[in-house]
Write a protein that holds these residues in place. Structure first.
Motif, mmCIF file in Angstrom:
data_model
loop_
_atom_site.group_PDB
_atom_site.id
_atom_site.type_symbol
_atom_site.label_atom_id
_atom_site.label_comp_id
_atom_site.label_asym_id
_atom_site.label_seq_id
_atom_site.Cartn_x
_atom_site.Cartn_y
_atom_site.Cartn_z
ATOM 1 N N GLN A 314 34.018 40.979 33.861
ATOM 2 C CA GLN A 314 34.852 40.065 33.076
ATOM 3 C C GLN A 314 36.331 40.219 33.398
ATOM 4 O OE1 GLN A 314 34.191 38.642 29.262
ATOM 5 N NE2 GLN A 314 32.255 39.705 28.924
ATOM 6 N N ILE A 315 36.771 41.451 33.709
ATOM 7 C CA ILE A 315 38.180 41.649 34.078
ATOM 8 C C ILE A 315 38.498 40.909 35.371
ATOM 9 C CG2 ILE A 315 39.931 43.348 34.691
ATOM 10 C CD1 ILE A 315 39.208 43.410 31.768
ATOM 11 N N SER A 316 37.577 40.995 36.349
ATOM 12 C CA SER A 316 37.777 40.271 37.611
ATOM 13 C C SER A 316 37.824 38.770 37.362
ATOM 14 C CB SER A 316 36.658 40.611 38.598
ATOM 15 O OG SER A 316 36.650 41.985 38.891
ATOM 16 N N MET A 317 37.018 38.308 36.411
ATOM 17 C CA MET A 317 37.036 36.884 36.074
ATOM 18 C C MET A 317 38.374 36.484 35.470
ATOM 19 S SD MET A 317 34.419 34.773 33.589
ATOM 20 C CE MET A 317 33.007 35.446 34.487
ATOM 21 N N LEU A 318 38.971 37.368 34.660
ATOM 22 C CA LEU A 318 40.302 37.085 34.109
ATOM 23 C C LEU A 318 41.317 36.877 35.227
ATOM 24 C CD1 LEU A 318 40.803 39.568 31.117
ATOM 25 C CD2 LEU A 318 40.456 37.097 31.002
ATOM 26 N N ARG A 319 41.255 37.743 36.253
ATOM 27 C CA ARG A 319 42.196 37.639 37.365
ATOM 28 C C ARG A 319 42.030 36.317 38.095
ATOM 29 N NH1 ARG A 319 46.665 39.449 37.964
ATOM 30 N NH2 ARG A 319 46.962 37.225 38.058
ATOM 31 N N ARG A 320 40.788 35.922 38.348
ATOM 32 C CA ARG A 320 40.535 34.658 39.051
ATOM 33 C C ARG A 320 41.000 33.471 38.204
ATOM 34 N NH1 ARG A 320 35.608 37.265 40.253
ATOM 35 N NH2 ARG A 320 34.534 36.024 38.645
ATOM 36 N N ASP A 321 40.721 33.529 36.916
ATOM 37 C CA ASP A 321 41.134 32.432 36.036
ATOM 38 C C ASP A 321 42.657 32.291 35.993
ATOM 39 O OD1 ASP A 321 38.521 31.881 35.464
ATOM 40 O OD2 ASP A 321 38.517 32.852 33.491
ATOM 41 N N ALA A 322 43.352 33.435 35.915
ATOM 42 C CA ALA A 322 44.821 33.397 35.844
ATOM 43 C C ALA A 322 45.408 32.770 37.106
ATOM 44 C CB ALA A 322 45.372 34.802 35.638
ATOM 45 N N ASP A 323 44.924 33.162 38.281
ATOM 46 C CA ASP A 323 45.466 32.615 39.524
ATOM 47 C C ASP A 323 45.093 31.144 39.697
ATOM 48 O OD1 ASP A 323 46.630 35.022 40.111
ATOM 49 O OD2 ASP A 323 45.029 35.709 41.440
ATOM 50 N N HIS A 324 43.945 30.742 39.127
ATOM 51 C CA HIS A 324 43.542 29.338 39.227
ATOM 52 C C HIS A 324 44.394 28.450 38.323
ATOM 53 C CE1 HIS A 324 41.058 25.740 39.356
ATOM 54 N NE2 HIS A 324 40.998 25.756 38.033
ATOM 55 N N TRP A 325 44.593 28.870 37.078
ATOM 56 C CA TRP A 325 45.285 28.032 36.112
ATOM 57 C C TRP A 325 46.799 28.144 36.198
ATOM 58 C CZ3 TRP A 325 42.720 24.268 34.081
ATOM 59 C CH2 TRP A 325 41.359 24.389 33.835
ATOM 60 N N LEU A 326 47.311 29.245 36.745
ATOM 61 C CA LEU A 326 48.761 29.458 36.793
ATOM 62 C C LEU A 326 49.213 29.772 38.219
ATOM 63 C CD1 LEU A 326 49.069 31.665 33.578
ATOM 64 C CD2 LEU A 326 49.651 29.237 33.797
ATOM 65 N N PRO A 327 49.055 28.840 39.158
ATOM 66 C CA PRO A 327 49.452 29.114 40.545
ATOM 67 C C PRO A 327 50.955 29.307 40.711
ATOM 68 C CG PRO A 327 48.918 26.784 40.263
ATOM 69 C CD PRO A 327 48.519 27.473 38.993
ATOM 70 N N GLN A 328 51.760 28.764 39.776
ATOM 71 C CA GLN A 328 53.215 28.892 39.895
ATOM 72 C C GLN A 328 53.699 30.321 39.656
ATOM 73 O OE1 GLN A 328 51.536 27.641 37.391
ATOM 74 N NE2 GLN A 328 52.754 27.212 35.564
ATOM 75 N N VAL A 329 52.864 31.168 39.057
ATOM 76 C CA VAL A 329 53.210 32.593 38.869
ATOM 77 C C VAL A 329 52.028 33.427 39.363
ATOM 78 C CG1 VAL A 329 54.920 32.442 37.025
ATOM 79 C CG2 VAL A 329 52.502 32.308 36.453
ATOM 80 N N ALA A 330 51.573 33.114 40.575
ATOM 81 C CA ALA A 330 50.400 33.789 41.127
ATOM 82 C C ALA A 330 50.595 35.302 41.131
ATOM 83 C CB ALA A 330 50.147 33.296 42.554
ATOM 84 N N GLY A 331 49.564 36.002 40.719
ATOM 85 C CA GLY A 331 49.615 37.459 40.693
ATOM 86 C C GLY A 331 50.226 38.046 39.445
ATOM 87 N N ALA A 332 50.537 37.223 38.453
ATOM 88 C CA ALA A 332 51.109 37.753 37.204
ATOM 89 C C ALA A 332 50.164 38.791 36.603
ATOM 90 C CB ALA A 332 51.361 36.624 36.215
ATOM 91 N N PRO A 333 50.683 39.928 36.134
ATOM 92 C CA PRO A 333 49.810 40.952 35.557
ATOM 93 C C PRO A 333 49.026 40.393 34.369
ATOM 94 C CG PRO A 333 52.056 41.767 35.832
ATOM 95 C CD PRO A 333 52.097 40.314 36.107
ATOM 96 N N ILE A 334 47.744 40.727 34.296
ATOM 97 C CA ILE A 334 46.912 40.306 33.174
ATOM 98 C C ILE A 334 46.169 41.524 32.649
ATOM 99 C CG2 ILE A 334 45.053 39.555 34.745
ATOM 100 C CD1 ILE A 334 44.469 37.344 32.597
ATOM 101 N N VAL A 335 46.291 41.757 31.335
ATOM 102 C CA VAL A 335 45.775 42.969 30.711
ATOM 103 C C VAL A 335 44.919 42.580 29.516
ATOM 104 C CG1 VAL A 335 46.367 45.204 29.692
ATOM 105 C CG2 VAL A 335 47.882 44.181 31.400
#
Length: 456
Positions: A314-335
């Motif tokens: 599920q953590i890996s899924m969070l990372r993929r979702d963040a980069d998909h939905w927020l490409p303008q801040v790709a790689g933003a830390p997600i905790v």
């Protein structure tokens, strides 16, 4: 005597608007007509936790001796004599004028610290005008919008180096670079109503400092609290939940939302809190886009993780979702965190510290242009209307966030897709995950433009 700053500049650059924002009241009349301010006006300014006296002045202008314009000028000169430092304000949308250049010399002769403020810097034209102001020789311009409250965090950093400490210390000393580096990091916690922002801060404090309730909208004011984590200080702002504008009806909620937006503008790092069971909804994406536009470092906290089923991956899924939905801040830390149970708090604080470091990063010019040459060689800019685009060189103008100026030909013809390519390549090469990256295009001056063709 309190520390005093005088706001100076030519007429109609926004001096009175800045004065009103700093004193927190509409004391000075503001209008589009130049010359509304005639006498100097003093007020008690508050910029974050700094307190000082601010003086609004008439626009610097010349007039015959004894005229109203000349007497207004005398009032301005008196204000400069009383002041300990000066705010020299220009209109970034118009760019430099001959009057700005003349009055910049006037400011230098005052022999006092001068902060150059490029007002009305919002938008593309404001960025270009701010870059022009380097020619005044008054140091790096601070890009602000007095009307919209943008750039107040950068202004605070500059003013804090001038205003002496207010406490009565016997051994007063000038603040060192190390002391500035240890100043508390300003963090705003934002998100939709009932995302658990106050609960998280209460756990950080170890006490019920902030009101919490299952009912959305409990928090109305932006409350600031001081905490320490692993020897590092933080000033954290709890804010009201941000709903879609169409759903905001009560005046009180409108004021609360405005207060939350001000907290974002004062912050250095913004933590966007989402509900783990309803994450990446439309309003979450809008808030993240606002944070990116304001140029703040972003950390995403997915709260109420204790309510999830705990399936692996599920953590890996969070990372993929963040980069998909927020490409303008790709790689933003997600905790993933639980404000109620205290899970993931250390990881969140570490992510804030790392995001702050990236937000402050400066790239050496030599390394920057080596990357630039390689990026162009790997993917040359496209030809537009059959004409080749020439990209000359790139330089970093400031950090917080990392901002760059790209000198080129035909700036208006460079596609946004190519700028995105450069931005993403820069993020990967110089390890700038999540932080906003600004690239401003600037055309090199044509040395032959002044030569006209001779008639046949």
């Amino acid at each position: 005597m309190p520390f005093t700053i005088a706001i100076i500049g030519r007429p109609n650059v926004g001096k009175s608007t800045l004065f009103n924002r700093l004193v927190g009241q509409k004391l000075a009349l503001v209008d589009d007509v130049p010359g509304v301010t005639r006498d100097r006006r003093e007020g008690e300014a508050k910029l974050f936790d700094l307190n000082f006296t601010i003086i609004d002045t008439a626009g610097l202008d010349e007039g015959p001796k004894g005229s109203l314009t000349a007497r207004m000028q005398e009032q301005t000169e008196t204000a400069i004599a009383l002041a300990d430092a000066l705010f020299f304000v220009i209109d970034a949308r118009i760019g430099l004028t001959p009057a700005d250049r003349a009055f910049a010399d006037f400011a230098r002769r005052a022999d006092k610290p001068v902060l150059l403020l490029a007002n009305k810097s919002e938008g593309k034209h404001g960025e270009l005008g701010a870059m022009e102001s380097y020619a005044l020789g008054l140091g790096d311009p601070i890009q602000i919008s007095a009307e919209h409250g943008e750039g107040m965090g950068e202004l605070y950093d500059a003013v804090s180096k001038l205003v002496p400490p207010t406490d009565d210390e016997e051994d007063e000393h000038e603040e060192t670079d190390e002391e500035r580096a240890n100043r508390p990091i300003r963090v705003a916690i934002v998100g939709r109503p009932n995302a658990g922002k106050s609960t998280l801060i209460n756990h950080l404090l170890g006490e019920e400092r902030l009101l919490t309730s299952p009912e959305a909208g409990t928090t109305r004011d932006s409350i600031a609290v001081e905490i320490e984590w692993k020897g590092r200080g933080f000033r954290i702002f709890d804010t009201a939940g941000l709903r879609r504008r169409s759903r905001i009806e009560e005046k009180l909620e409108k004021l609360s939302v405005a207060d939350a937006l001000r907290a974002v503008r004062f912050a250095e790092v913004v933590v966007l809190m989402m509900d783990a069971q309803n994450r990446f909804e439309e309003q979450d994406l809008r808030i993240a886009d606002l944070i990116e536009r304001e140029g703040r470092a972003l950390v995403i906290a997915v709260n109420k993780w204790d309510l999830m089923d705990g399936n692996p991956g599920q953590i890996s899924m969070l990372r993929r979702d963040a980069d998909h939905w927020l490409p303008q801040v790709a790689g933003a830390p997600i905790v993933a965190v639980s404000g109620l149970m205290g899970e993931g708090i250390d990881r969140l604080m570490q992510a804030i510290v790392e995001a702050y470091a990236v937000w402050n990063r400066r790239v050496p010019t030599a390394a920057l242009n080596r990357w630039f040459e390689g990026a162009i060689a790997d993917n040359p800019p496209p030809a537009v209307s059959g004409r080749r685009l020439k990209l000359n060189y790139i330089t970093q103008t400031k950090a917080r966030p990392p901002s760059f100026v790209l000198f080129c030909s035909r700036a208006d013809a460079i596609p946004q897709s190519y700028l995105r390519y450069l931005t993403n390549s820069m993020r990967e090469t110089f390890e700038l995950p999540g932080t906003p990256v600004r690239i401003t295009l600037r055309e090199k001056a044509n040395p032959f433009a002044h030569k006209r063709k001779r008639p046949n």
